[in-house]
Design an enzyme around this catalytic site. Structure first.
Site, PDB file in Angstrom:
ATOM      1  N   HIS A  97     -11.997  -8.516 -21.328  1.00 22.74           N
ATOM      2  CA  HIS A  97     -10.683  -8.639 -20.686  1.00 22.74           C
ATOM      3  C   HIS A  97     -10.700  -8.186 -19.229  1.00 22.74           C
ATOM      4  CE1 HIS A  97      -8.716  -9.869 -24.322  1.00 22.74           C
ATOM      5  NE2 HIS A  97      -9.121  -8.798 -24.976  1.00 22.74           N
ATOM      6  N   HIS A 151       6.796   5.623  13.444  1.00 23.24           N
ATOM      7  CA  HIS A 151       6.290   5.368  12.076  1.00 23.24           C
ATOM      8  C   HIS A 151       4.911   4.710  12.131  1.00 23.24           C
ATOM      9  CE1 HIS A 151       6.100   3.830   7.926  1.00 23.24           C
ATOM     10  NE2 HIS A 151       7.074   4.678   7.674  1.00 23.24           N
TER      11      HIS A 151
END
Length: 436
Positions: free
Chosen positions: A264, A339
């Site tokens: 998987h 920022h």
């Protein structure tokens, strides 16, 4: 282009979870075009988990998905049946964390879909085409994706259990659009070796199951009253899992897939790589086209202005269904001053704002909604996947899940090159624009 499909009526299956044994009721329901396959946890207030590789969480021996605090486990058998049946849009309601195990195969799910019936919808199906070879590896396991003829979806799985002679080396091939999944692949059950089953039971996993209920393989063959349904049932089940895991791309695959000893985790990694290649090629193709809408036209559709206008160009507009745009990120953006001064990054809320503005363009381009403003109502499934820095070019995408007279629901993504930078589902209230 083939049409998208859903089921004609809802249908319910009941059973117990494979790993935990918890009783579960599962109802498959029709869904509108562009909805995709979505699991709904009715025991958690209707929490939704889209069947997409971006929602995968690591679990041993199974495929599990999570969105927010809600998760769903052992999805691969059901998704394999959905993919093989050609269903693009579906709501799967469950009242527990695991899907019902049924007999360990995908046959009960596939037969339920066939009983419900599959109907076409008025939107073209998305095909995920393999453009260039992709190879992923984990130890001895390998999966390769190769280009193929148009419409071809051919899979090969090579299994090698050299230490278990009853299984040994097995090979399975399957053509998704030309062979009978219900007869060749769907009946193959999940299996576990005898020593693995003993270890799992000592850990309290699957202790509710007997060798008559799950395929446990010893040195001489299946234990209990079980018998192989095919002489090569193990490799057919691995093929079943591969089909279900690759469907987490959210599309039917056009290409050739060759897997060797994969599980998987590697299947899921290939699904991610396929999506990355598809997105990168799609963005290149869009860039070669003429601009669908320049900044002057955008200014006529959106009320935003500097420094809050976050869409520079519209690259592609597909009626009222989908729009692709660009936001060029430069060091001159005012938010970079604070920022963050030493490590400039575009705030995640502004990436979402750019996606919201792009959604407003999609809503506003139709005559029905001319003069309407798309006012943000709610945010769901918001994920910031990577930082966006000066010099990046954000490719913005918005797909309409639903647009009505007063509300709109959009599924949005932002990319830097082929990397997913952010994604979100946004809902808007459509209000009159009182500007003159």
């Amino acid at each position: 282009m083939k049409a998208q499909q859903t089921i004609a009526k809802e249908i319910t299956l009941d059973g117990n979870g494979l790993f935990g044994g918890q009783p579960v009721s599962m109802t498959m329901k029709p869904a509108p075009a562009n909805h995709g396959v979505v699991f709904v946890r009715t025991d958690l207030g209707g929490a939704e988990i889209a069947a997409l590789v971006s929602n995968v969480v690591k679990r041993p021996r199974r495929t599990a998905l999570r969105s927010g605090e809600a998760s769903v486990e052992v999805t691969e058998h059901c998704l394999s049946a959905v993919a093989a049946a050609g269903v693009d849009n579906l709501r799967i309601e469950i009242d527990a964390i695991e899907l019902p195990a049924m007999d360990g195969s995908s046959l009960p799910f596939y037969e339920a879909i066939m009983e419900a019936g599959v109907v076409g919808q008025d939107v073209g199906r998305r095909m995920l085409k393999v453009y260039e070879p992709i190879v992923v590896r984990q130890g001895e396991a390998t999966i390769a994706a190769l280009p193929a003829d148009e419409g071809e979806s051919h899979l090969t799985y090579q299994l090698d259990y050299a230490n278990v002679p009853i299984i040994g080396a097995q090979v399975s091939t399957f053509e998704m659009h030309g062979e009978n999944y219900g007869e060749l692949i769907a009946p193959a059950r999940t299996f576990v070796l005898e020593h693995e089953a003993q270890l799992m039971r000592s850990q309290g996993i699957g202790s509710h199951l007997s060798e008559d209920e799950v395929l446990v393989i010893g040195n001489e063959g299946p234990l209990g009253t079980n018998e192989f349904r095919f002489t090569d049932e193990p490799v057919r089940h691995k093929m079943l899992d591969l089909i279900g895991d690759l469907f987490l791309t959210g599309a039917q695959i056009e290409g050739r897939i060759v897997a060797h000893k994969s599980g998987h985790a590697l299947n899921q990694l290939m699904a991610k790589r396929l999506l990355e290649q598809y997105r990168a090629n799609e963005h290149r193709q869009i860039a070669l086209k003429n601009t669908a809408m320049d900044i002057r036209q955008i200014n006529r559709m959106l009320p935003h202005r500097y420094p809050m206008l976050m869409v520079d160009r519209i690259l592609e507009m597909d009626s009222d269904r989908r729009v692709v745009g660009v936001k060029n990120v430069t060091i001159n953006e005012p938010f970079f001053q604070g920022h963050f001064p030493g490590t400039p990054m575009m705030p995640g809320v502004l990436i979402v704002e750019a996606l919201a503005q792009l959604s407003g363009v999609l809503v506003g381009q139709s005559l029905e909604h001319a003069g309407k403003l798309a006012v943000l109502l709610s945010l769901d499934r918001v994920k910031i996947r990577r930082p966006v820095t000066p010099g990046d070019q954000l490719i913005l995408e918005a797909e309409a899940v639903k647009i009505r007279a007063r509300v709109a629901h959009m599924r949005c993504r932002a990319y830097v090159s082929e990397d997913l930078a952010a994604e979100a589902e946004l809902k808007f209230m459509l209000v009159d624009d009182d500007q003159d």
